[in-house]
Design a protein around this motif. Structure first.
Motif, PDB file in Angstrom:
ATOM      1  N   ARG A  73      -5.139   1.416   2.809  1.00 23.38           N
ATOM      2  CA  ARG A  73      -3.470   1.875   2.965  1.00 23.38           C
ATOM      3  C   ARG A  73      -3.367   1.631   4.560  1.00 23.38           C
ATOM      4  O   ARG A  73      -3.940   2.061   5.325  1.00 23.38           O
ATOM      5  N   LYS A 122      -4.845   3.901  -6.666  1.00 25.52           N
ATOM      6  CA  LYS A 122      -4.872   2.399  -7.325  1.00 25.52           C
ATOM      7  C   LYS A 122      -3.223   2.015  -7.501  1.00 25.52           C
ATOM      8  O   LYS A 122      -2.595   2.885  -7.500  1.00 25.52           O
ATOM      9  N   SER A 162       0.814  -1.143  -0.030  1.00 22.32           N
ATOM     10  CA  SER A 162      -0.217   0.104   0.136  1.00 22.32           C
ATOM     11  C   SER A 162       0.743   1.149  -0.038  1.00 22.32           C
ATOM     12  O   SER A 162       0.315   2.369  -0.316  1.00 22.32           O
ATOM     13  N   LEU A 205      -7.838  -2.421  -1.342  1.00 23.21           N
ATOM     14  CA  LEU A 205      -6.768  -2.272  -0.357  1.00 23.21           C
ATOM     15  C   LEU A 205      -6.870  -0.965   0.386  1.00 23.21           C
ATOM     16  O   LEU A 205      -7.144   0.183  -0.242  1.00 23.21           O
ATOM     17  N   LEU A 265      -7.115   1.569  -4.107  1.00 22.92           N
ATOM     18  CA  LEU A 265      -6.315   1.801  -2.992  1.00 22.92           C
ATOM     19  C   LEU A 265      -7.191   2.779  -2.249  1.00 22.92           C
ATOM     20  O   LEU A 265      -7.372   4.034  -2.964  1.00 22.92           O
TER      21      LEU A 265
END
Length: 217
Positions: free
Chosen positions: A181, A125, A118, A179, A150
């Motif tokens: 971070r 992204k 991350s 995802l 992201l």
């Protein structure tokens, strides 16, 4: 509020109860180092639109049927143990089920590799390497270009959920995963088994990405 008060039928069999599958997945993820301590959360949605989710603060390597709470579309919550509270990240699961009507499972795990990956980019992204394992996420194109969404991590989790809804409402979603971070991945699927496979595939890809960066390849 009891299950009988909520009009839930009691069955002697757990054949339609997803909690045993969630317990098995959590134990496996714990052994992999992806759900250490009380980190992470798993849920599975039922036909009535409610879903079972791991209760807050539960050690993921030692879950039982009582380690969950059941969240209903109208906001009611059933707690097998009165002291159980819904996972702090329940709002993210609610967002996923709202966005993806066919999803019946949502898994969120914390791994070292996910947190490292991350930090590889500063945008919203991250490009995934073109590996054969992408097929495990439903990507069957030749030489695909796949970006993993992201999201920023916030202490106030509903803010994360709101950003997920906002972005995914206006953008095409190619992968069944995102995802957060410095936090971890969230995947969703049409079954708990598939969600478990998605976690394994993505964590494999993350391990590859971290190793490749170390080796500068």
């Amino acid at each position: 509020m009891s299950e009988s008060q909520l009009g839930i039928a009691h069955h002697s069999s757990h054949s339609h109860d997803p909690r045993p599958q969630l317990i098995s997945a959590a134990s496996y993820f714990y052994q992999q180092g992806w759900m250490l301590g009380t980190g992470g959360n798993l849920s599975a949605r039922l036909d009535d639109g409610s879903f079972w989710i791991t209760a807050s603060g539960q050690p993921k390597g030692e879950l039982t049927l009582d380690s969950f709470v059941r969240i209903y579309p109208d906001g009611n919550v059933y707690r097998p143990l009165p002291e159980n509270k819904p996972s702090a990240e329940t709002s993210i699961h609610q967002a996923i089920y709202q966005l993806f009507p066919t999803a019946t499972a949502c898994y969120h795990v914390h791994s070292v590799e996910a947190n490292l990956v991350s930090r590889f980019v500063e945008g919203e992204k991250i490009l995934l390497p073109n590996l054969e394992m992408l097929k495990g996420l439903g990507i069957w194109e030749e030489n695909p270009t796949c970006y993993l969404p992201l999201f920023a991590n916030y202490f106030h989790v509903p803010q994360i959920a709101a950003e997920i809804i906002e972005r995914f409402t206006h953008q095409q979603v190619k992968l069944p995963a995102l995802l957060i971070r410095d936090h971890g991945i969230t995947v969703w699927a049409d079954s708990p088994t598939t969600a478990r496979n998605y976690v394994e595939v993505i964590e494999y890809i993350f391990q590859y990405m971290v190793a490749a960066k170390q080796l500068q390849i």
